[in-house]
Scaffold this active site. Structure first.
Site, PDB file in Angstrom:
ATOM      1  N   ASP B  44       8.898   8.338  -2.583  1.00 42.35           N
ATOM      2  CA  ASP B  44       7.914   7.323  -2.215  1.00 42.35           C
ATOM      3  C   ASP B  44       8.305   5.959  -2.741  1.00 42.35           C
ATOM      4  O   ASP B  44       9.393   5.771  -3.272  1.00 42.35           O
ATOM      5  CB  ASP B  44       6.491   7.765  -2.576  1.00 42.35           C
ATOM      6  N   LYS B  65       4.101   4.537   0.984  1.00 39.75           N
ATOM      7  CA  LYS B  65       3.303   3.530   1.671  1.00 39.75           C
ATOM      8  C   LYS B  65       4.203   2.356   2.031  1.00 39.75           C
ATOM      9  O   LYS B  65       4.821   1.750   1.158  1.00 39.75           O
ATOM     10  CB  LYS B  65       2.207   3.068   0.708  1.00 39.75           C
ATOM     11  N   ASP B  98       6.628  10.995 -14.544  1.00 41.26           N
ATOM     12  CA  ASP B  98       6.583  12.435 -14.797  1.00 41.26           C
ATOM     13  C   ASP B  98       5.651  13.054 -13.758  1.00 41.26           C
ATOM     14  O   ASP B  98       4.503  12.620 -13.643  1.00 41.26           O
ATOM     15  CB  ASP B  98       6.031  12.668 -16.210  1.00 41.26           C
ATOM     16  N   MET B 178      -2.005   1.796 -13.501  1.00 45.04           N
ATOM     17  CA  MET B 178      -2.622   1.329 -12.254  1.00 45.04           C
ATOM     18  C   MET B 178      -3.937   0.579 -12.508  1.00 45.04           C
ATOM     19  O   MET B 178      -4.956   0.840 -11.869  1.00 45.04           O
ATOM     20  CB  MET B 178      -2.874   2.505 -11.293  1.00 45.04           C
TER      21      MET B 178
END
Lengths: 257, 257
Positions: B44, B65, B98, B178
């Site tokens: 990704d 994405k 991880d 995040m």
């Protein structure tokens, strides 16, 4: 060891290198590169001898705890690694797991910086990650546990016992390091805090090594099962408190009330 | 993709491989070996293209994405990796960091196991460890912080906002993943919980990569400083609540009272 008397000597350096949980192939490429370039490697008891074979050119110095003997005091380790770097040597200080997690890295970083020696941290796989791999089960599970608390049951002498039960809030996976000798206290704390005796506990001993052992039990039988399996440190204990379980408990309480 | 029709075909396998924080040399030897043996690699957007160069023999399939587009839904990722393994292929599912920490590993493990495909987790260096290396400062500091809480500011849609301030108890280092898009909420929660506006905060963007950025600020100026530095996810935010600071605060309160 004394400071080398040559003014034109190139300065030494120190790398605090994470050796990972034990398996040689869980070292990073960067750790392997630092080992291959080292003049001297300082290691302790949790590092597998196979890892040292990645630095055949270097001097290997054991600075850990021999069975039945005292450990090297941290001050002495600081002194020897700095002295070696001041002699112009490339020093690898090999630490099990990740140097940044329970690795006493601060003391060694400070000692190096206080005399102007370049020092870096090379991260390693921490034991909780290796335990998850051994279990085939991740540390966070979306919608159930979305935080990971890494704690130790062993703290600085003189500090109060860590309040481990308070850490196991809904949505948490608690990964406990160096807890094998304090299990009765841990279980008593957890039960006193209202955790279910049937709560699942996973224990992974020596994750990733040939001595790896996986135990799945409950709070109620944890002490007995660990004793049966003759599991000692280093081991990782995982306890999960999923959000859904917390909601179910609240609902059950609401129904009773 | 359909199940291969050959009954004597050797079964495929899936490895959920931690790619680490970004730097190619922070992959483990085991991750490199799995990449070198892969028939197909599903990756990704957080995985560096340089990492894919370790699997030149394999098909590379992007399942992340694209800018301005939707992500692949998790169900579709599960379906394609399992379909590839059922065709007898050695599948590497490459995940940044991880796989066991915020890696949506459960869904992929369950999907593989439900059809009898062998699946393993290859642990990786999580971003918090790389952030500590970038800062040259460990995640735990003996006597000050002896636990690490890894949390995310982004949770499953519909779940309540995580109560992040409650996690920052004395003795804790909080590593938030995040969180860049939720900083005003985070700061408001922390201040409402009584944390000092002058509390130090460290932010490491894209740890270990060529875009690595380190920011040292306070709760009070965090939002402005992050905006100035144009730091977005992935970044790690570190906030520490040392035990000594807690003791000092209690003493100050006792003196006032």
């Amino acid at each position: 060891m004394k400071h080398a008397p040559f003014a034109d000597r190139s300065p030494g350096s120190i790398a605090l290198v994470g050796a990972g949980p034990g398996a040689r192939d869980l070292l990073t490429l960067r750790a392997v590169a630092r080992l291959a370039a080292a003049d001297v490697v300082f290691y302790d008891r949790l590092v597998d001898p196979e890892v040292l074979s990645l630095a055949p050119q270097a001097e290997h110095v054991f600075v850990g705890k021999e069975v039945g003997a005292h450990s090297w005091p941290q001050d002495r380790i600081n002194a020897v690694i700095v002295a070696a770097a001041l002699q112009g040597r490339r020093v690898v200080r090999l630490k099990s797991g990740d140097p940044s997690i329970f690795g006493r890295a601060c003391e060694e970083l400070d000692a190096a910086r206080s005399v102007g020696i370049a020092v870096e941290i090379v991260p390693g796989i921490t034991a909780a990650s290796a335990a998850a791999a051994a279990l085939g089960r991740p540390l966070t599970e979306r919608g159930a546990t979305d935080r990971l608390v890494i704690a130790t049951a062993t703290c600085k002498p003189g500090d109060p016992d860590p309040e481990l039960a308070a850490l196991l809030t809904p949505g948490t996976t608690l990964a406990l390091y160096m807890a094998m000798h304090r299990l009765p206290l841990l279980v008593a704390q957890m039960l006193a805090a209202g955790h279910d005796p049937a709560l699942a506990v996973e224990v992974v001993g020596s994750a990733s090594t040939s001595r790896e052992a996986v135990l799945r039990c409950t709070l109620a039988n944890l002490v007995a099962r660990v004793a049966e399996a003759v599991l000692g440190n280093p081991a990782i204990l995982l306890i999960r408190h999923p959000k859904a379980a917390a909601v179910a408990t609240r609902r059950a309480i609401a129904l009773v009330v």
